[in-house]
Design a protein around this motif. Structure first.
Motif, PDB file in Angstrom:
ATOM      1  N   SER A   5      -7.933   4.257 -25.812  1.00 14.17           N
ATOM      2  CA  SER A   5      -8.132   3.233 -24.787  1.00 14.17           C
ATOM      3  C   SER A   5      -7.116   3.387 -23.661  1.00 14.17           C
ATOM      4  CB  SER A   5      -7.986   1.834 -25.409  1.00 14.17           C
ATOM      5  OG  SER A   5      -8.062   0.830 -24.417  1.00 14.17           O
ATOM      6  N   GLY A   6      -7.529   2.956 -22.464  1.00 11.47           N
ATOM      7  CA  GLY A   6      -6.607   2.955 -21.340  1.00 11.47           C
ATOM      8  C   GLY A   6      -5.703   1.742 -21.312  1.00 11.47           C
ATOM      9  N   LEU A   7      -5.955   0.767 -22.184  1.00  9.62           N
ATOM     10  CA  LEU A   7      -5.184  -0.474 -22.178  1.00  9.62           C
ATOM     11  C   LEU A   7      -4.119  -0.459 -23.266  1.00  9.62           C
ATOM     12  CD1 LEU A   7      -8.172  -1.228 -21.052  1.00  9.62           C
ATOM     13  CD2 LEU A   7      -7.380  -3.571 -21.357  1.00  9.62           C
ATOM     14  N   ALA A   8      -2.892  -0.734 -22.898  1.00 17.12           N
ATOM     15  CA  ALA A   8      -1.814  -0.809 -23.869  1.00 17.12           C
ATOM     16  C   ALA A   8      -2.106  -1.925 -24.867  1.00 17.12           C
ATOM     17  CB  ALA A   8      -0.494  -1.072 -23.154  1.00 17.12           C
ATOM     18  N   GLY A   9      -1.968  -1.625 -26.156  1.00 16.75           N
ATOM     19  CA  GLY A   9      -2.208  -2.619 -27.187  1.00 16.75           C
ATOM     20  C   GLY A   9      -3.640  -2.697 -27.668  1.00 16.75           C
ATOM     21  N   ASP A  10      -4.539  -1.900 -27.077  1.00 24.19           N
ATOM     22  CA  ASP A  10      -5.936  -1.895 -27.488  1.00 24.19           C
ATOM     23  C   ASP A  10      -6.194  -0.700 -28.394  1.00 24.19           C
ATOM     24  OD1 ASP A  10      -8.690  -2.742 -27.449  1.00 24.19           O
ATOM     25  OD2 ASP A  10      -9.102  -1.075 -26.097  1.00 24.19           O
ATOM     26  N   THR A  11      -7.019  -0.887 -29.423  1.00 26.62           N
ATOM     27  CA  THR A  11      -7.294   0.167 -30.397  1.00 26.62           C
ATOM     28  C   THR A  11      -8.715   0.693 -30.251  1.00 26.62           C
ATOM     29  OG1 THR A  11      -5.784  -0.840 -31.991  1.00 26.62           O
ATOM     30  CG2 THR A  11      -7.363   0.748 -32.849  1.00 26.62           C
ATOM     31  N   VAL A  12      -8.836   1.999 -30.132  1.00 24.52           N
ATOM     32  CA  VAL A  12     -10.119   2.693 -30.233  1.00 24.52           C
ATOM     33  C   VAL A  12     -10.012   3.588 -31.452  1.00 24.52           C
ATOM     34  CG1 VAL A  12     -11.631   4.419 -29.211  1.00 24.52           C
ATOM     35  CG2 VAL A  12     -10.678   2.616 -27.785  1.00 24.52           C
ATOM     36  N   CYS A  13     -10.817   3.333 -32.466  1.00 22.21           N
ATOM     37  CA  CYS A  13     -10.695   4.058 -33.727  1.00 22.21           C
ATOM     38  C   CYS A  13     -11.489   5.369 -33.728  1.00 22.21           C
ATOM     39  CB  CYS A  13     -11.139   3.172 -34.880  1.00 22.21           C
ATOM     40  SG  CYS A  13     -10.107   1.698 -35.112  1.00 22.21           S
ATOM     41  N   ASP A  14     -12.742   5.299 -33.302  1.00 20.96           N
ATOM     42  CA  ASP A  14     -13.597   6.484 -33.352  1.00 20.96           C
ATOM     43  C   ASP A  14     -13.547   7.206 -32.016  1.00 20.96           C
ATOM     44  OD1 ASP A  14     -15.436   8.430 -33.865  1.00 20.96           O
ATOM     45  OD2 ASP A  14     -16.991   7.086 -34.629  1.00 20.96           O
ATOM     46  N   THR A  15     -12.539   8.034 -31.853  1.00 27.07           N
ATOM     47  CA  THR A  15     -12.355   8.738 -30.576  1.00 27.07           C
ATOM     48  C   THR A  15     -13.327   9.901 -30.403  1.00 27.07           C
ATOM     49  OG1 THR A  15     -10.580  10.078 -31.576  1.00 27.07           O
ATOM     50  CG2 THR A  15      -9.925   8.083 -30.383  1.00 27.07           C
ATOM     51  N   ARG A  16     -14.161  10.145 -31.416  1.00 28.93           N
ATOM     52  CA  ARG A  16     -15.216  11.151 -31.232  1.00 28.93           C
ATOM     53  C   ARG A  16     -16.229  10.669 -30.208  1.00 28.93           C
ATOM     54  NH1 ARG A  16     -17.523  11.266 -37.133  1.00 28.93           N
ATOM     55  NH2 ARG A  16     -17.360   9.032 -36.645  1.00 28.93           N
ATOM     56  N   HIS A  17     -16.467   9.362 -30.165  1.00 26.57           N
ATOM     57  CA  HIS A  17     -17.519   8.810 -29.317  1.00 26.57           C
ATOM     58  C   HIS A  17     -17.012   7.792 -28.282  1.00 26.57           C
ATOM     59  CE1 HIS A  17     -20.217  10.722 -32.122  1.00 26.57           C
ATOM     60  NE2 HIS A  17     -19.758   9.993 -33.123  1.00 26.57           N
ATOM     61  N   HIS A  18     -15.792   7.334 -28.432  1.00 29.21           N
ATOM     62  CA  HIS A  18     -15.282   6.270 -27.563  1.00 29.21           C
ATOM     63  C   HIS A  18     -13.901   6.637 -27.019  1.00 29.21           C
ATOM     64  CE1 HIS A  18     -18.544   3.719 -28.956  1.00 29.21           C
ATOM     65  NE2 HIS A  18     -18.228   4.039 -30.196  1.00 29.21           N
ATOM     66  N   GLY A  19     -13.561   6.017 -25.904  1.00 21.12           N
ATOM     67  CA  GLY A  19     -12.253   6.239 -25.315  1.00 21.12           C
ATOM     68  C   GLY A  19     -12.168   7.547 -24.549  1.00 21.12           C
ATOM     69  N   GLY A  20     -10.958   7.904 -24.169  1.00 24.88           N
ATOM     70  CA  GLY A  20     -10.757   9.083 -23.337  1.00 24.88           C
ATOM     71  C   GLY A  20     -10.752   8.722 -21.874  1.00 24.88           C
ATOM     72  N   GLU A  21     -10.415   9.672 -21.037  1.00 24.95           N
ATOM     73  CA  GLU A  21     -10.196   9.353 -19.622  1.00 24.95           C
ATOM     74  C   GLU A  21     -11.456   8.925 -18.873  1.00 24.95           C
ATOM     75  OE1 GLU A  21      -9.951  14.090 -18.331  1.00 24.95           O
ATOM     76  OE2 GLU A  21      -8.150  12.912 -18.714  1.00 24.95           O
TER      77      GLU A  21
END
Length: 222
Positions: free
Chosen positions: A48-64
């Motif tokens: 995640s781009g937000l400090a303190g936020d969790t993205v667990c499945d980085t295969r499909h979510h998050g990133g720039e």
């Protein structure tokens, strides 16, 4: 046009995710104070781009290219009426809940100044998944969400900054094309014949959607 809330999620064990450890950060709640937003790094490596936020499945979510996810409060209200239950801000796993903005009607490449410093650029709409359906607990949720074609928008971070609930949102750049988030979403889900139109958005488009459009044109023409 402003932020109603900035929402953060913590890892939570659930029975409805494909994550190998059975965890998800989709259950997001409004933050009490300011939140720093910055470029999280590339997909799989970054979250995640937000400090303190969790993205667990980085295969499909998050990133720039999916650093921040925004949903209009107006869309949540519409779903509240349809579902007959309350949907607090953050219910869709969104980082930003806005008011006064047609989030799904934004243009790919459109830029928002949020608060005094943060600059975001629209990349794509959110594709619903099994985890989202489980989180919502609604039958046929993926199909219903897809049919409505109001997916909210993902953003990349152009200039980092600190934001909080109540901050103004200003549209500071609108590109010279007609590729909206809603159009992009329909093209990659239910109306693939629209894919050639996405090419007008160029490099501002999420790389995966851009690759889909190019592949379609190479095979079927534009």
């Amino acid at each position: 046009m402003k932020l109603l809330s900035v929402n953060l999620g913590r890892a939570k064990t659930v029975p409805y995710t494909d994550h190998p450890e059975g965890i998800t950060g989709i259950d997001k709640r409004p933050a009490d104070g300011p939140v720093r937003v910055a470029v999280p790094g590339p997909k799989v490596v970054g979250a995640s781009g937000l400090a303190g936020d969790t993205v667990c499945d980085t295969r499909h979510h998050g990133g720039e290219d999916q650093a921040v996810y925004a949903v209009a409060r107006e869309d949540l209200d519409d779903w509240e009426r349809e579902l007959g239950r309350a949907l607090p801000s953050g219910s869709f796993g969104e980082n930003l809940t806005t008011t006064g903005l047609d989030v799904s009607g934004t243009l790919i490449g459109e830029r928002w100044r949020v608060g005094p410093d943060l600059l975001l650029e629209v990349t794509s709409g959110r594709i619903p998944c099994r985890t989202f359906q489980g989180h919502m607990g609604e039958q046929r949720w993926v199909k219903r969400f897809t049919e409505k074609a109001a997916p909210g928008a993902y953003f990349r971070v152009v200039e980092p900054g600190e934001i909080r609930a109540g901050d103004p949102v200003r549209i500071v750049h609108r590109p010279d094309h007609e590729v909206t988030v809603a159009l992009q979403f329909r093209a990659v889900t239910t109306q693939r014949e629209l894919l050639p139109q996405l090419l007008a958005a160029g490099g501002a488009l999420h790389p995966e959607a851009l690759a889909q459009a190019r592949k379609y044109v190479a095979r079927y023409g534009g």
